[in-house]
Design a protein around this motif. Structure first.
Motif, PDB file in Angstrom:
ATOM      1  N   UNK A 144       0.870  -1.190   0.000  1.00 55.89           N
ATOM      2  CA  UNK A 144       0.000   0.000   0.000  1.00 55.89           C
ATOM      3  C   UNK A 144       0.898   1.227   0.000  1.00 55.89           C
ATOM      4  N   UNK A 145       0.695   2.107  -0.987  1.00 54.61           N
ATOM      5  CA  UNK A 145       1.473   3.343  -1.056  1.00 54.61           C
ATOM      6  C   UNK A 145       0.670   4.481  -0.433  1.00 54.61           C
ATOM      7  N   UNK A 146       1.255   5.104   0.594  1.00 49.40           N
ATOM      8  CA  UNK A 146       0.587   6.226   1.277  1.00 49.40           C
ATOM      9  C   UNK A 146       1.634   7.298   1.558  1.00 49.40           C
ATOM     10  N   UNK A 147       2.141   7.880   0.466  1.00 43.22           N
ATOM     11  CA  UNK A 147       3.297   8.778   0.580  1.00 43.22           C
ATOM     12  C   UNK A 147       2.908  10.245   0.359  1.00 43.22           C
ATOM     13  N   UNK A 148       1.758  10.627   0.867  1.00 42.43           N
ATOM     14  CA  UNK A 148       1.362  12.027   0.760  1.00 42.43           C
ATOM     15  C   UNK A 148       0.400  12.283  -0.384  1.00 42.43           C
ATOM     16  N   UNK A 149       0.089  13.567  -0.577  1.00 47.92           N
ATOM     17  CA  UNK A 149      -0.925  13.946  -1.561  1.00 47.92           C
ATOM     18  C   UNK A 149      -0.454  15.098  -2.434  1.00 47.92           C
ATOM     19  N   UNK A 150      -1.117  15.237  -3.588  1.00 46.65           N
ATOM     20  CA  UNK A 150      -0.868  16.393  -4.472  1.00 46.65           C
ATOM     21  C   UNK A 150      -2.213  17.073  -4.750  1.00 46.65           C
TER      22      UNK A 150
END
Length: 464
Positions: A266-272
């Motif tokens: 699961x990738x949860x490396x922030x938002x844009x």
């Protein structure tokens, strides 16, 4: 076809946009809202709400496994992941439908389609039925944000997931890697770990939950590890080798790269921020690292154009977006509005144990030059926590030694996401340590620990 004219057009119907529309309508403005996907936005449909529904299921499952501690019997305990997900989607659907009702009730005109700023005060809406133009003196951008996709770590929905995949999993992970330990990463790690996935969390910073107070982070880490989670800090996932049934992650720690096999990532490396295709460049709207630059009143610098919520930058929280929505609507209607102060907004993470905070961390308060007094109180010293079978937790308060101002509060443990609001109200009312000490907290409650933590900061703690 003539353009439809309104006092206010809101682009995006998430917790920032739909709240701005309702408040504007309450104040007598004619309001239109444009939404390309779902009323309620990510929060209601794919974020805050459905994740809490999932986490509630895992919490109940965890309690069922502890039945004997409470003198209860429960045999052959199990779960049906499909049914857990179905409940989560039903909860989201119910609330999303409720927003449609609120729009009708408040006489807000809803346009389902993709919006572009076609010039000052002009919005073009493209839908499956064609294109139409709306005009208004005031426009609010509330287009939100989306998950960041790092090159090489892109989601494919099969073995590598984003939050949407994790909310509707194609399979139950056996060996799970979660990249990123902010709120989203830790909540999914907590959910799947509780359901039995062998879970590893990788965090690039030197500690998990990096925006939280250091003591909170350390305490939470210890609890997660007790639950069998593996946590790698100061670690970077360099690449993912994908096969049909597994993913090999190349993880770098201390300058050394090692390979680890997982069946799910699961990738949860922030938002844009969702700033593309809105026509911002043509209007001269300033965008910095995918976020629209605004002043404290959410004004963009282009007359009559505002930006609220995730698109306008941190903290990326639904309740911040909603509050900004109200403020901007009141400003447009000519009322006296107060800017939203980021340090007065609480952050809540619904992992097990829960984490919640408001204001400055101890380190930040010292960095800002405050002479601080710090109080702490453990859950183990609280009767209600022990009766609940939740003795693991801590409440920490940070005060200005000179004035007694409550600078920050940090909590980890059962139900702290509900408790934090006591301190939020306290800060809003400019409460001092004396006010909090003189407040009578009901017994037996978890909230008594809030009192004791304050007393501890001033050497007056009773139950420790």
């Amino acid at each position: 076809m003539a353009a439809k004219s309104f006092d206010l057009i809101v682009i995006g119907a998430g917790p920032g946009g739909y709240v701005a529309a309702i408040r504007g309508a309450q104040l007598g403005l004619s309001v239109a809202i444009v939404e390309r996907e779902h009323l309620g936005g990510i929060c209601l449909n794919w974020g805050c709400i459905p994740t809490k529904a999932l986490l509630r299921s895992s919490e109940v499952f965890h309690l069922m496994q502890r039945a004997s501690e409470f003198g209860l019997k429960a045999d052959n305990i199990g779960y049906d992941l499909e049914a857990v997900v179905k409940r989560s989607r039903k909860v989201a659907g119910q609330l999303s439908g409720g927003i449609g009702h609120l729009m009708k009730k408040n006489k807000v005109s809803v346009f389902m389609g993709a919006a572009t700023l076609a010039g000052k005060g002009k919005v073009s809406v493209k839908s499956k039925d064609g294109e139409e133009t709306l005009t208004a003196k005031n426009i609010v951008l509330a287009t939100g944000a989306r998950a960041r996709n790092l090159p090489g770590l892109e989601a494919d929905g099969k073995r590598v997931w984003m939050y949407k995949d994790a909310l509707q999993p194609p399979h139950m992970p056996k060996k799970l890697l979660v990249i990123g330990s902010g709120a989203i990463g830790i909540e999914f790690a907590s959910f799947y770990n509780t359901l039995g996935a062998d879970t590893t969390v990788v965090e690039v910073m030197d500690r998990i939950l990096p925006v939280e107070d250091e003591e909170t982070s350390k305490f939470a880490k210890k609890q997660f590890e007790k639950q069998g989670m593996k946590i790698m800090q100061k670690a970077v996932v360099k690449q993912l080798d994908r096969a049909d049934d597994k993913v090999t992650a190349h993880i770098e720690t201390g300058g050394k790269v090692t390979k680890h096999e997982f069946d799910t990532v699961i990738s949860a490396v922030g938002i844009v921020g969702n700033v593309e295709d809105l026509g911002l460049e043509d209007l001269g709207v300033k965008v910095d690292r995918t976020h629209v630059v605004t002043d404290e009143y959410c004004r963009t610098g282009v007359e009559g154009l505002y930006a609220i919520g995730d698109i306008a930058g941190a903290p990326w929280l639904a309740h911040k977006a909603s509050h900004e929505g109200v403020m901007v609507a009141e400003l447009i209607a000519g009322q006296h509005a107060h800017p939203v102060k980021p340090e007065s907004i609480a952050g809540c993470t619904y992992c097990h144990p829960q984490v919640a905070s408001v204001g400055y961390t101890e380190a930040k308060a010292k960095e800002l030059g405050f002479d601080v007094k710090v109080g702490r109180f453990p859950f183990i010293g609280n009767g209600k926590a022990i009766a609940l079978g939740e003795p693991e937790g801590m409440i920490k308060t940070v005060f200005d030694a000179k004035t007694g101002e409550l600078l920050g509060a940090h909590m980890v443990g059962a139900e702290v996401t509900e408790l934090i609001q006591g301190y939020v109200v306290g800060r809003q009312l400019e409460t001092t340590e004396e006010d909090l000490m003189n407040t009578v907290f009901p017994h037996p409650t978890l909230s008594e620990m809030m009192h004791e933590s304050v007393l501890d900061a001033y050497g007056r703690v009773i139950h420790m």
